[in-house]
Design a protein around this motif. Structure first.
Motif, short mmCIF file in Angstrom:
data_model
loop_
_atom_site.label_atom_id
_atom_site.label_comp_id
_atom_site.label_asym_id
_atom_site.label_seq_id
_atom_site.Cartn_x
_atom_site.Cartn_y
_atom_site.Cartn_z
N LEU A 146 -3.19 0.87 10.94
CA LEU A 146 -1.95 1.61 10.94
C LEU A 146 -1.59 1.95 12.38
O LEU A 146 -2.41 2.50 13.11
N ARG A 147 -0.40 1.58 12.78
CA ARG A 147 0.05 1.85 14.15
C ARG A 147 1.13 2.92 14.13
O ARG A 147 2.05 2.85 13.34
N LEU A 148 0.98 3.88 15.02
CA LEU A 148 2.01 4.89 15.25
C LEU A 148 2.51 4.69 16.67
O LEU A 148 1.70 4.53 17.58
N LYS A 149 3.81 4.70 16.83
CA LYS A 149 4.36 4.49 18.17
C LYS A 149 5.64 5.27 18.36
O LYS A 149 6.31 5.65 17.40
N GLU A 150 5.94 5.48 19.63
CA GLU A 150 7.22 6.08 19.98
C GLU A 150 8.27 4.98 19.91
O GLU A 150 7.98 3.81 20.15
N ARG A 151 9.49 5.33 19.56
CA ARG A 151 10.54 4.33 19.40
C ARG A 151 10.98 3.70 20.73
O ARG A 151 11.42 2.56 20.74
N ARG A 152 10.82 4.40 21.82
CA ARG A 152 11.26 3.83 23.10
C ARG A 152 10.29 2.73 23.53
O ARG A 152 9.11 2.75 23.18
N ALA A 153 10.78 1.77 24.28
CA ALA A 153 10.00 0.58 24.63
C ALA A 153 8.73 0.91 25.41
O ALA A 153 7.69 0.29 25.20
N ASP A 154 8.79 1.86 26.31
CA ASP A 154 7.61 2.19 27.12
C ASP A 154 6.83 3.38 26.55
O ASP A 154 5.99 3.95 27.22
N GLY A 155 7.07 3.73 25.28
CA GLY A 155 6.43 4.87 24.66
C GLY A 155 4.98 4.61 24.29
O GLY A 155 4.49 3.48 24.31
N GLY A 156 4.30 5.67 23.94
CA GLY A 156 2.89 5.58 23.57
C GLY A 156 2.67 4.87 22.26
O GLY A 156 3.55 4.83 21.39
N ARG A 157 1.48 4.29 22.12
CA ARG A 157 1.10 3.57 20.90
C ARG A 157 -0.33 3.94 20.56
O ARG A 157 -1.21 3.85 21.40
N LEU A 158 -0.53 4.34 19.33
CA LEU A 158 -1.86 4.67 18.83
C LEU A 158 -2.11 3.91 17.54
O LEU A 158 -1.17 3.48 16.88
N GLN A 159 -3.39 3.74 17.21
CA GLN A 159 -3.70 3.05 15.97
C GLN A 159 -4.84 3.74 15.24
O GLN A 159 -5.71 4.34 15.86
N LEU A 160 -4.82 3.61 13.93
CA LEU A 160 -5.89 4.06 13.05
C LEU A 160 -6.33 2.83 12.28
O LEU A 160 -5.49 2.10 11.77
N ALA A 161 -7.62 2.60 12.21
CA ALA A 161 -8.12 1.42 11.50
C ALA A 161 -9.33 1.79 10.67
O ALA A 161 -10.11 2.66 11.03
N SER A 162 -9.46 1.10 9.53
CA SER A 162 -10.63 1.25 8.68
C SER A 162 -11.01 -0.12 8.14
O SER A 162 -10.15 -0.91 7.78
N ASP A 163 -12.32 -0.35 8.06
CA ASP A 163 -12.82 -1.61 7.49
C ASP A 163 -12.99 -1.51 5.98
O ASP A 163 -13.43 -2.45 5.34
N GLY A 164 -12.64 -0.40 5.39
CA GLY A 164 -12.77 -0.21 3.96
C GLY A 164 -13.88 0.75 3.59
O GLY A 164 -13.94 1.24 2.47
N PHE A 165 -14.81 1.01 4.52
CA PHE A 165 -15.93 1.90 4.23
C PHE A 165 -15.96 3.10 5.17
O PHE A 165 -16.39 4.17 4.78
N GLN A 166 -15.53 2.91 6.41
CA GLN A 166 -15.56 4.00 7.39
C GLN A 166 -14.19 4.67 7.46
O GLN A 166 -13.16 4.03 7.26
N LEU A 167 -14.22 5.95 7.79
CA LEU A 167 -12.98 6.68 7.98
C LEU A 167 -12.31 6.24 9.27
O LEU A 167 -12.99 5.88 10.23
N PRO A 168 -10.99 6.26 9.32
CA PRO A 168 -10.30 5.81 10.54
C PRO A 168 -10.44 6.80 11.68
O PRO A 168 -10.60 8.00 11.47
N ARG A 169 -10.41 6.24 12.90
CA ARG A 169 -10.39 7.05 14.12
C ARG A 169 -9.11 6.70 14.88
O ARG A 169 -8.62 5.58 14.81
N VAL A 170 -8.62 7.66 15.63
CA VAL A 170 -7.43 7.45 16.44
C VAL A 170 -7.84 6.80 17.75
O VAL A 170 -8.73 7.29 18.44
N GLU A 171 -7.21 5.67 18.07
CA GLU A 171 -7.49 4.95 19.31
C GLU A 171 -6.17 4.58 19.98
O GLU A 171 -5.18 4.35 19.31
#
Length: 180
Positions: A146-171
């Motif tokens: 899951l990616r969260l980002k700012e709408r502006r082109a140079d805005g920040g981008r963060l992601q949350l990922a899970s392999d199905g067993f582990q809880l997601p972390r923000v990176e």
């Protein structure tokens, strides 16, 4: 000579108070400047909130032996719970949680990008919502990115990922074209 020693023996009360006022002002300014949240900080807060929600739902699913899900759109998300009697997903809250206007989400499930819908208008309601992310009573989670980002082109981008067993972390997500 005694008068000179007495006058130079230490600081006056007024001098100490002036120093304390200056220190208090500087500390106050420092605290306020650290507390100021720009879009980058707010984006991280939103990502941490979502990761925390997924963690709580995963725990609740196992403890309550219930199936939970997240219904996502580009600008909002809503928690659903599966009702085995009605054999349908039921929203836990009346309205979905909306991201700030300057932020949006995108989702990949098992490596495939999904086209997230725009949120529905306030008056319209989906008769049978189906979540994209599942949090099962067995402790499994849908593998996702899951990616969260700012709408502006140079805005920040963060992601949350899970392999199905582990809880997601923000990176932090590296923009395309940049290598570490």
């Amino acid at each position: 000579m005694r008068e000179q020693r007495r006058q130079s023996a230490g600081f006056t009360l007024i001098e100490l108070l002036v120093v304390l006022v200056i220190l208090g002002s500087l500390i106050g300014i420092a605290v306020l400047s650290v507390g100021t949240a720009g879009p980058g900080r707010e984006l991280r807060n939103e990502a941490e909130r979502l990761a925390g929600l997924i963690g709580v739902l995963a725990d609740e699913a196992v403890l309550d032996n219930q199936e939970y899900g997240l219904l996502l759109s580009r600008e909002a998300y809503q928690v659903l719970r599966y009702d085995p009697l009605k054999q349908s997903w039921q929203a836990l809250a009346e309205k979905p949680y909306r991201l700030p206007d300057w932020a949006e989400m995108s989702l990949e499930l098992e490596g495939k990008a999904l086209q997230l819908p725009m949120p529905e208008s306030e008056g319209a309601s989906k008769s049978d919502p189906v979540p994209q992310l599942l949090l099962l009573s067995s402790g499994e989670i849908s593998p996702f990115l899951l990616r969260l980002k700012e709408r502006r082109a140079d805005g920040g981008r963060l992601q949350l990922a899970s392999d199905g067993f582990q809880l997601p972390r923000v990176e932090s997500e590296q923009p395309a074209g940049r290598k570490r």
